[in-house]
Design a protein around this motif. Structure first.
Motif, PDB file in Angstrom:
ATOM      1  N   TYR A 283      -6.647   5.857  -5.831  1.00  0.00           N
ATOM      2  CA  TYR A 283      -6.194   4.702  -5.292  1.00  0.00           C
ATOM      3  C   TYR A 283      -7.160   3.470  -5.119  1.00  0.00           C
ATOM      4  O   TYR A 283      -6.976   2.272  -5.010  1.00  0.00           O
ATOM      5  CB  TYR A 283      -5.757   4.945  -3.886  1.00  0.00           C
TER       6      TYR A 283
ATOM      7  N   GLU B 236      -8.916   2.436  -7.265  1.00  0.00           N
ATOM      8  CA  GLU B 236      -8.941   1.691  -8.552  1.00  0.00           C
ATOM      9  C   GLU B 236      -7.658   1.005  -8.745  1.00  0.00           C
ATOM     10  O   GLU B 236      -7.171   0.367  -9.672  1.00  0.00           O
ATOM     11  CB  GLU B 236      -8.979   2.598  -9.659  1.00  0.00           C
ATOM     12  N   ARG B 237      -6.939   0.714  -7.701  1.00  0.00           N
ATOM     13  CA  ARG B 237      -5.450   0.070  -7.475  1.00  0.00           C
ATOM     14  C   ARG B 237      -5.561  -1.191  -8.011  1.00  0.00           C
ATOM     15  O   ARG B 237      -4.433  -1.836  -8.690  1.00  0.00           O
ATOM     16  CB  ARG B 237      -4.923   0.281  -6.167  1.00  0.00           C
ATOM     17  N   ASP B 238      -6.670  -2.156  -7.809  1.00  0.00           N
ATOM     18  CA  ASP B 238      -6.695  -3.413  -8.305  1.00  0.00           C
ATOM     19  C   ASP B 238      -6.511  -3.272  -9.812  1.00  0.00           C
ATOM     20  O   ASP B 238      -6.066  -4.363 -10.717  1.00  0.00           O
ATOM     21  CB  ASP B 238      -7.870  -4.021  -7.965  1.00  0.00           C
TER      22      ASP B 238
ATOM     23  N   CYS C 182       0.157   6.616  -6.908  1.00  0.00           N
ATOM     24  CA  CYS C 182      -1.247   6.954  -7.458  1.00  0.00           C
ATOM     25  C   CYS C 182      -1.549   8.394  -6.932  1.00  0.00           C
ATOM     26  O   CYS C 182      -1.760   9.218  -8.159  1.00  0.00           O
ATOM     27  CB  CYS C 182      -2.304   6.087  -6.719  1.00  0.00           C
TER      28      CYS C 182
ATOM     29  N   LEU D 214       3.726   3.564 -13.072  1.00  0.00           N
ATOM     30  CA  LEU D 214       2.838   2.830 -12.282  1.00  0.00           C
ATOM     31  C   LEU D 214       3.445   1.527 -11.792  1.00  0.00           C
ATOM     32  O   LEU D 214       3.375   1.181 -10.653  1.00  0.00           O
ATOM     33  CB  LEU D 214       1.203   2.407 -12.903  1.00  0.00           C
TER      34      LEU D 214
ATOM     35  N   PRO E 260       0.636  -1.340  -0.064  1.00  0.00           N
ATOM     36  CA  PRO E 260      -0.123   0.067   0.055  1.00  0.00           C
ATOM     37  C   PRO E 260       0.816   1.403   0.062  1.00  0.00           C
ATOM     38  O   PRO E 260       0.492   2.433  -0.588  1.00  0.00           O
ATOM     39  CB  PRO E 260      -0.656  -0.182   1.200  1.00  0.00           C
TER      40      PRO E 260
ATOM     41  N   GLN F 214      -2.484  -3.088 -10.081  1.00  0.00           N
ATOM     42  CA  GLN F 214      -1.735  -4.133  -9.202  1.00  0.00           C
ATOM     43  C   GLN F 214      -1.742  -5.627  -9.802  1.00  0.00           C
ATOM     44  O   GLN F 214      -0.709  -6.346 -10.023  1.00  0.00           O
ATOM     45  CB  GLN F 214      -2.096  -4.240  -7.693  1.00  0.00           C
TER      46      GLN F 214
ATOM     47  N   SER G 188       2.338   2.129  -3.393  1.00  0.00           N
ATOM     48  CA  SER G 188       1.122   2.207  -4.495  1.00  0.00           C
ATOM     49  C   SER G 188       0.362   3.535  -4.147  1.00  0.00           C
ATOM     50  O   SER G 188      -0.025   4.437  -5.059  1.00  0.00           O
ATOM     51  CB  SER G 188       0.066   1.007  -4.135  1.00  0.00           C
ATOM     52  N   LEU G 189       0.087   3.859  -3.068  1.00  0.00           N
ATOM     53  CA  LEU G 189      -0.601   5.403  -2.630  1.00  0.00           C
ATOM     54  C   LEU G 189       0.411   6.370  -3.231  1.00  0.00           C
ATOM     55  O   LEU G 189      -0.329   7.361  -3.660  1.00  0.00           O
ATOM     56  CB  LEU G 189      -0.818   5.226  -1.041  1.00  0.00           C
TER      57      LEU G 189
ATOM     58  N   HIS H   2       5.594   1.100  -7.788  1.00  0.00           N
ATOM     59  CA  HIS H   2       5.258   0.236  -6.847  1.00  0.00           C
ATOM     60  C   HIS H   2       5.671  -1.240  -6.506  1.00  0.00           C
ATOM     61  O   HIS H   2       6.107  -1.530  -5.427  1.00  0.00           O
ATOM     62  CB  HIS H   2       3.653   0.387  -6.687  1.00  0.00           C
TER      63      HIS H   2
END
Length: 401
Positions: free
Chosen positions: A158, A160-162, A151, A235, A144, A165, A147-148, A239
């Motif tokens: 965030y 919509e991170r799936d 984003c 992206l 996280p 990822q 990723s945060l 991460h």
């Protein structure tokens, strides 16, 4: 005729933190060996620190076959490079793309992000400490945080991170079939294209919006395709590498309690600790792939135009000529000249951001949870031997409550 040995891609059982079996032996013999790669092409494996730096700095080397193209089972050597690929373009096009992006990753701009990074880390540590039982450090913390950050930097929701990822995990794997990889790339591209079009219609305070505006102001507007290519790389790289470094570093330090105690008791050790763990772990585990554009001398060999080289970052970072006692973690070591971010014109653009994220994690995680330990036997931890970016699939941890 002697058969060309296979590219060494299997790590030794005795220590999963060491480079793949066979690398060190190749480095200590002549530092230059011909290997047969999973992509079906032969390449010279460059394994000494000085040679790796020299190869990556040499502009006669092309990255157009992809930085990890040697791991692609079906390498398409005729594939056209996308105009927005900062990883694969060379020369003037690469310079153009990098120039447009550089101001987003200066030391000053990244330092301005530090308070927000600290806030995210503390919030996630609070949530971990409030939990009742063991947690997976990867899912709860390591993934996280970067990723945060990426984003928020790019202006990607965030929630919509799936969307990125799951697909990025496919794209960094080396054992998925081409159809699956192509589908993941297409889906991720379609998702990012929607974001780019929204940014073009309404500019906000984020990297993508600024990039669109900057390119227009410099009379070299980026196309939607170029913006999508740039955003996808940022992206994924933004991460995957840092998340795996957090998880793998934690596991390695838990196996080396003296060094972990030193870091826990001296948070100011965090900057040098980050550099040492980057050197020691070198999560870009299969190195960087290059094609020679003209004949060049290298050691006792002449590498012909069109031939391939693999710069083995992890092996160069364990070269005792540069780093004495290289297979030991020493968090006080001056390791800032490591090769973990590559070197030369394609050196990692986001390295300062990764450093700040890791520094704040290293100075806070082990101090706030001083009794952090594995919740399962070490032998049960599964490592990512099948991905470009090395790490662990999960890291169950617990602590005294």
């Amino acid at each position: 005729m002697t058969e060309t040995p296979a590219f060494p891609s299997t790590r030794p059982g005795r220590c999963p933190f060491d480079p793949a079996t066979g690398y060190a032996e190749l480095r200590e013999t002549d530092g230059l060996a011909k290997v047969s790669t999973p992509a079906g092409v032969d390449a010279f494996l460059i394994s000494r620190y000085d040679d790796v730096r020299a190869v990556l700095a040499d502009r006669r080397m092309s990255s157009q076959s992809a930085p990890s193209g040697h791991m692609e089972p079906q390498l398409d050597r005729q594939r056209e490079v996308e105009s927005g690929s900062i990883l694969q373009n060379d020369g003037a096009q690469h310079t153009r793309l990098r120039r447009l992006l550089t101001s987003e990753f200066t030391v000053k701009r990244v330092q301005a992000l530090r308070p927000r990074i600290v806030e995210l880390i503390e919030d996630h540590l609070d949530a971990m400490l409030a939990s009742d039982g063991p947690v997976d450090l990867i899912e709860a913390f390591a993934l996280p945080i970067p990723s945060l950050v990426i984003c928020e930097l790019l202006g990607v929701p965030y929630a919509e991170r799936d969307e990125f990822q799951r697909r990025s995990a496919i794209l960094v794997a080396v054992d998925v079939d081409q159809e699956t990889a192509d589908q993941a790339f297409e889906e991720l591209g379609e998702y990012v294209a929607g974001l780019v079009l929204a940014k073009q219609a309404k500019r906000e305070d984020d990297l993508l919006s600024r990039l669109i505006t900057r390119s227009e102001e410099q009379d070299e507007p980026l196309t939607v395709e170029e913006l999508v290519s740039i955003a996808v790389v940022l992206l994924i790289a933004g991460h995957e590498t840092t998340a795996n470094m957090i998880g793998l570093s934690t596991l390695a330090l838990l196996r080396d309690p003296d060094q972990l105690d030193a870091l826990r008791n001296n948070p100011e050790l965090a900057p040098s600790a980050v550099e040492e763990m980057l050197r020691y772990l070198s999560v870009i585990q299969f190195g960087l792939f290059r094609q020679v554009q003209e004949d060049i001398p290298l050691g006792d060999e002449t590498i012909k135009a069109g031939e391939y080289l693999i710069a083995a970052l992890a092996v160069g970072n364990r070269d005792e000529r540069m780093f004495p006692d290289p297979d030991r973690i020493d968090l006080s070591r001056k390791a800032s000249k490591h090769l973990a971010f590559g070197f030369g014109p394609h050196q990692c653009l986001g390295q300062q951001l990764a450093r700040v994220e890791l520094q704040e994690v290293f100075s806070r995680l082990y101090r706030r949870i001083p009794t952090l330990r594995l919740a399962v036997p070490f032998e049960e931890i599964k490592f990512k031997n099948n991905t470009i970016v090395y790490g662990v699939t999960a890291l169950p941890v617990t602590w005294d409550r």
